[in-house]
Scaffold this motif. Structure first.
Motif: not given
Lengths: 290, 290
Positions: B34-37, B174-178, B185-187, B279-281
């Motif tokens: 996803h965009e995070g990767h 790298c920063p978290i992408v949301r 974002m998470s798979s 989920l984690i954050d």
């Protein structure tokens, strides 16, 4: 060239040594070098452009009460011997250089290979060995690393660690180097009294007798139980010898076996105490496939 | 260029890619990008000549009963996304390629850093992570590796492994992408039902509220107990959310702290279940030194 004490110095040597176009062999040692170590250094020099000998008495492979503090040290003599045998660099870091403050990462090979033999009497030993060898490999980044067959279990474990973790180097195991009377060379031999030193030859003689029995043609010549008995009986003939273990195991996995099978290597390994000194020795046993 | 499946192929690519004079960045992933990767891949491309993205759903970091089998996979789509983001190679090995037959070597970071947070609810998870990341580092031999702050504990642990074992590479986090509404974002977000997806924003909102409270000027604004209460109360407002943990710990060691101290980063981390989906954050909390 002098003794290199820090990782930074080692890296600056490495950067200047044109590592990109030259091969490097590493001989990891705990110092107090003897002819066994020198044979490893010569083997490394024969196969590589550059040779690094590390001298590091690794605290994490000693249990409390073992001989970490008293382990024999003589870095100046080690340096002379290493250079004479072909080393380019002697790397002799402090404990705090290898283990950074708060260090708590371990590399562990699990299974029979670490649980049997010395792993049984020294349960934390090999975790310390694999961790420090992994660190040394990461710092020195050798193409090849050299270990002695004297520490047969250690050599098997390190080969397994390198294979399992896909570490980018080759591990070479060199034959045991012995004194004239057959005692395997070891830095710990200096601990022995004159009488203990004389009797210590029984480790090698016992292993030799097992080899002879295996090739004797007797009905039970391939029986692991019988071969262990042969070794034990010989060692027990020495009044100062206290057996820690006599084992014959699969030569690669160190799993239990009942007999020596044709075409399959077995490892006969012994550990014997003389007073406070613990000596080990081993011999690979095999019979030909007909 | 196509998807590389074997270590042999990867090495032959590496040999042809003039690695000696070029830098390489590795982005280890479990795929389903996803965009995070993609942000990691772009960061790697900006700092290195070559970028390898590994896609490997690592069995050793899943416990029995977790979602190893059902973890979402789509290697063709991953390949397209990775190449579009700047990857040179997508490395997608089989399990038997990474873990050789009989493999039994583990790399483990010990201490609070692996015992707290996800280590408490998933006690074998990080040992699997450090082992596979160590193996991938040894196979790919990157100059730099990229991980997301989304998995904050994982990033701290890998940095510690690299430091403790002196692995020859840099780790960049790298920063978290949301998503637009703030969900990290998470798979695993694909597991969520429409209603769960809507409520899942409470993880980020709760963390945001803690940040606001910390900067509110209240007497107890630096109290870890109070800040945890703020987060928990917010998450509990969502009827489908079941809290696994809400913790605020030292931002580097993950040791317990009582208050947010000026100039010292703390990590506020949450794990929440929606049905079977966990989920984690997280958010780094800090106050300026005056």
């Amino acid at each position: 060239m002098s003794i290199i004490k820090t990782i930074e110095e080692l890296e600056s040597w490495s950067a200047g040594a044109d590592r990109k176009n030259r091969t490097l062999g590493l001989v990891p040692t705990m110092g107090y070098l003897h002819e066994g170590h020198c044979s490893l250094i010569r083997a490394a020099k024969a196969e590589n452009d550059l040779v690094v000998v590390s001298v590091f008495v690794n605290p994490t492979q000693f249990a409390p009460g073992e001989d970490f503090e008293s382990y024999p040290r003589n870095i100046e003599r080690d340096y002379e011997l290493a250079i004479a045998a072909g080393a380019d660099v002697v790397f002799n870091p402090e404990v705090g250089e290898i283990y950074v403050p708060g260090s708590s990462t371990f590399v562990e090979v699990t299974g029979d290979i670490t649980k049997k033999l010395c792993g049984a009497s020294r349960p934390t030993h090999f975790k310390g060995v694999t961790t420090v060898v992994n660190i040394l490999f990461n710092i020195v980044r050798p193409d090849r690393a050299y270990f002695g067959q004297k520490d047969a279990q250690q050599a098997l474990i390190i080969k397994k660690m390198v294979r399992d973790l896909h570490m980018p180097l080759e591990v070479t195991v060199c034959p045991i180097v012995r004194e004239a009377d057959g005692l395997a060379m070891s830095s710990r031999n200096v601990y022995l009294s004159a009488e203990e030193r004389k009797q210590a030859v029984c480790l090698n003689c016992g292993l030799q007798k097992a080899w002879e029995y295996l090739n004797s043609g007797s009905d039970d010549s391939r029986s692991v139980r019988k071969l262990i008995e042969v070794i034990e009986n010989h060692i027990k003939g020495q009044d100062l010898a206290v057996i820690d273990y006599v084992r014959i195991l699969d030569g690669e996995t160190l799993e239990e076996i009942n007999g020596i099978e044709p075409g399959k290597a077995a490892l006969a390994a012994v550990a014997v105490r003389f007073g406070k000194t613990r000596l080990i020795d081993n011999r690979v046993l095999s019979v030909e496939v007909r």
